[in-house]
Design an enzyme around this catalytic site. Structure first.
Site, mmCIF file in Angstrom:
data_model
loop_
_atom_site.group_PDB
_atom_site.id
_atom_site.type_symbol
_atom_site.label_atom_id
_atom_site.label_comp_id
_atom_site.label_asym_id
_atom_site.label_seq_id
_atom_site.Cartn_x
_atom_site.Cartn_y
_atom_site.Cartn_z
ATOM 1 N N LYS A 53 6.735 1.766 -4.635
ATOM 2 C CA LYS A 53 5.647 1.043 -5.277
ATOM 3 C C LYS A 53 4.319 1.738 -4.976
ATOM 4 O O LYS A 53 4.064 2.124 -3.826
ATOM 5 C CB LYS A 53 5.631 -0.400 -4.752
ATOM 6 C CG LYS A 53 4.562 -1.306 -5.325
ATOM 7 C CD LYS A 53 4.712 -2.699 -4.714
ATOM 8 C CE LYS A 53 3.648 -3.666 -5.191
ATOM 9 N NZ LYS A 53 3.806 -5.010 -4.595
ATOM 10 N N SER A 107 3.416 -8.519 -7.710
ATOM 11 C CA SER A 107 2.813 -7.236 -7.990
ATOM 12 C C SER A 107 3.800 -6.077 -8.066
ATOM 13 O O SER A 107 3.405 -4.944 -8.374
ATOM 14 C CB SER A 107 1.748 -6.922 -6.922
ATOM 15 O OG SER A 107 2.334 -6.839 -5.630
ATOM 16 N N SER A 164 5.298 -11.344 -4.411
ATOM 17 C CA SER A 164 5.261 -10.114 -5.207
ATOM 18 C C SER A 164 6.574 -9.351 -5.302
ATOM 19 O O SER A 164 6.681 -8.417 -6.089
ATOM 20 C CB SER A 164 4.173 -9.177 -4.674
ATOM 21 O OG SER A 164 2.899 -9.702 -4.965
#
Length: 476
Positions: free
Chosen positions: A76, A152, A176
């Protein structure tokens, strides 16, 4: 390019087994993953930076002999540093930022033999429940490209859901990992506070609210990834309780007959979509059939305190994040550096006092103690993961100017996830339901501090009772 046609028939552990048996090579799996990115990224925008050279170099150096050695993987693009590669945090303020060292979690991925081939999309500074940054553009949900993939860790979820990689790294400070897992039909576990390291640049993420882990298709992949990453590093301020055995060893073990609290009302009494309530109720019925005792119950925590604590922590850390970067750049904030909501959140963070922050920590500790008492009465809490099925793109618009309305919408959507960030307890989203429109909806199970073992046992039992492996997005 040698493409392995059976790639998507295997999870990470399955691919690693093929490598050990010399039925396929790491280079062939890398070629296949890159082919999947070339085929699907235009439709999803999950990947924002390819790292093919670094991946090939890693393979050429002889990969460590880990349980997932040679398996393609993605990081990520938020805080997870990989030396020599950009970490933009999906912000124009960081678009030229290149890491000069690895994060501890990255180093552990390397030690496990994973082949990191790309960075995935995330909202700016990770402060949204959807992945639609100005810098990189929105990530689209593979189940319906008019909808969000969540946030996220939305890029990570879309990449796994569409078959680019079997697992991808995520982080979870308010939901997230679990939010995109729910929206993209995946398994996503948030570990216990301090189970995985935040170093070497920090001792904890978001005042202990945030944890690193992965999104996956199978429970066992999530378990083995926690095996290779968990544990403190020297200098960590505190550590999660050590497990009794490896987490992978918990998959398939009998969870016993559990006391399960069924919770379908959001932290502040938010409206919950009937499909999400239906999902939790249906899984509650399945758990009862499996011999568990399921009882409606509500965790005895203050929704208003939870709301205040989440907003305060997010604002304080966003302000510090922005101001630290400006100090490195040696300049003032420019009008186009940040999206509107990020700017407003940072401004709110600068207005906070030390007393505000201390009171917030007290709220967080109070929430943890209250939930600990509740877990004396129940072994597991079952709930919807989110208050909504996958949101339409634009529903959480980071370019709007109304911060209060934005936060109301976001925390209303993430109605069930923040409880576990605040308490530090582990929780997982399971892809157990599909709406009448063919969209995935997750259900969440949470357990007491340090008890991921129970979640893996129960998750595996549900995975066997109602398999989700073959539920895949329609062709793009």
């Amino acid at each position: 390019m040698a493409v392995f046609d059976e790639y998507e028939h295997y999870d990470a552990l399955g691919l690693a087994s093929l490598i050990r048996d010399r039925q396929v090579t790491p280079d062939e799996l890398l070629d296949t993953a890159l082919d999947r990115v070339a085929t699907h990224n235009a439709d999803t925008n999950a990947v924002i930076h390819l790292m093919e050279d670094a991946a090939r170099e890693g393979i050429s150096r002889e990969l460590p002999n880990g349980p997932v050695s040679g398996v393609p993987y993605m990081l990520k693009d938020l805080h997870g540093l990989f030396a020599g590669e950009p970490t933009t945090n999906s912000s124009r303020l960081y678009q030229d930022n290149v890491a000069d060292h690895d994060s501890t979690i990255t180093a552990r991925y390397r030690q496990a033999g994973l082949v990191t081939l790309a960075k995935t999309n995330t909202p700016e500074l990770g402060i949204s429940g959807t992945t639609e940054p100005v810098l990189h553009g929105p990530t689209l949900n593979p189940w319906d490209t008019s909808r969000s993939a969540g946030g996220s860790s939305g890029g990570a979820a879309a990449a796994v859901a569409v078959g680019m990689v079997p697992i991808a790294q995520g982080s979870d400070g308010g939901g997230s990992i679990r939010s995109p897992a729910s929206m993209c039909g995946l398994y996503g576990l948030k570990p216990t506070r301090a189970r995985t390291p935040a170093g070497p640049d920090a001792g904890e993420g978001w005042s202990g609210l945030s944890s690193y882990h992965v999104l996956s298709r199978t429970v066992r992949d999530s378990a083995v990834m926690l095996d290779v990453t968990h544990g403190p590093e020297p200098g960590d301020p505190y550590a999660a309780p050590p497990p009794d055995r490896g987490f992978l060893a918990e998959v398939g073990r009998d969870p016993g007959s559990l006391r399960i609290a069924l919770w379908t009302e959001g932290l502040r009494g938010e409206r919950v979509d009937p499909e999400c309530v239906l999902a939790a109720g249906r899984v509650g019925g399945l758990l009862a059939e499996l011999g568990h005792r399921v009882t409606p119950a509500v965790p005895p925590v203050s929704g208003s305190e939870c709301w205040t604590a989440m907003c305060t922590v997010m604002a304080a850390h966003t302000a510090n994040h922005v101001d630290s970067r400006l100090a490195v750049l040696g300049r003032e904030l420019q009008p186009d550096d940040l999206e509107n909501i990020t700017r407003l959140v940072a401004e709110e963070g600068r207005r906070l006092t030390a007393r505000d922050y201390v009171n917030t920590l007290l709220m967080i500790h109070r929430t943890g103690r209250r939930l600990a008492g509740f877990f004396g009465e129940y072994d597991v809490i079952l709930s919807p993961t989110l208050a909504d099925p996958p949101l339409p793109l634009g529903a959480l618009d980071m370019m709007c100017e109304d911060l209060e309305a934005y936060l109301e919408r976001m925390w209303g959507h993430l109605a069930f996830t923040p409880l576990y960030n605040l308490s530090g307890c582990p929780a997982a989203s399971l892809p157990m339901h599909m709406t009448r429109d063919g969209l995935p909806v997750g259900v969440q199970i949470g357990s007491a501090f340090g008890n991921e073992a129970l979640l893996f046992r129960l998750s595996a039992q549900l995975e066997e009772a109602d398999p989700w492996w073959d539920r895949r997005p329609p062709p793009l």
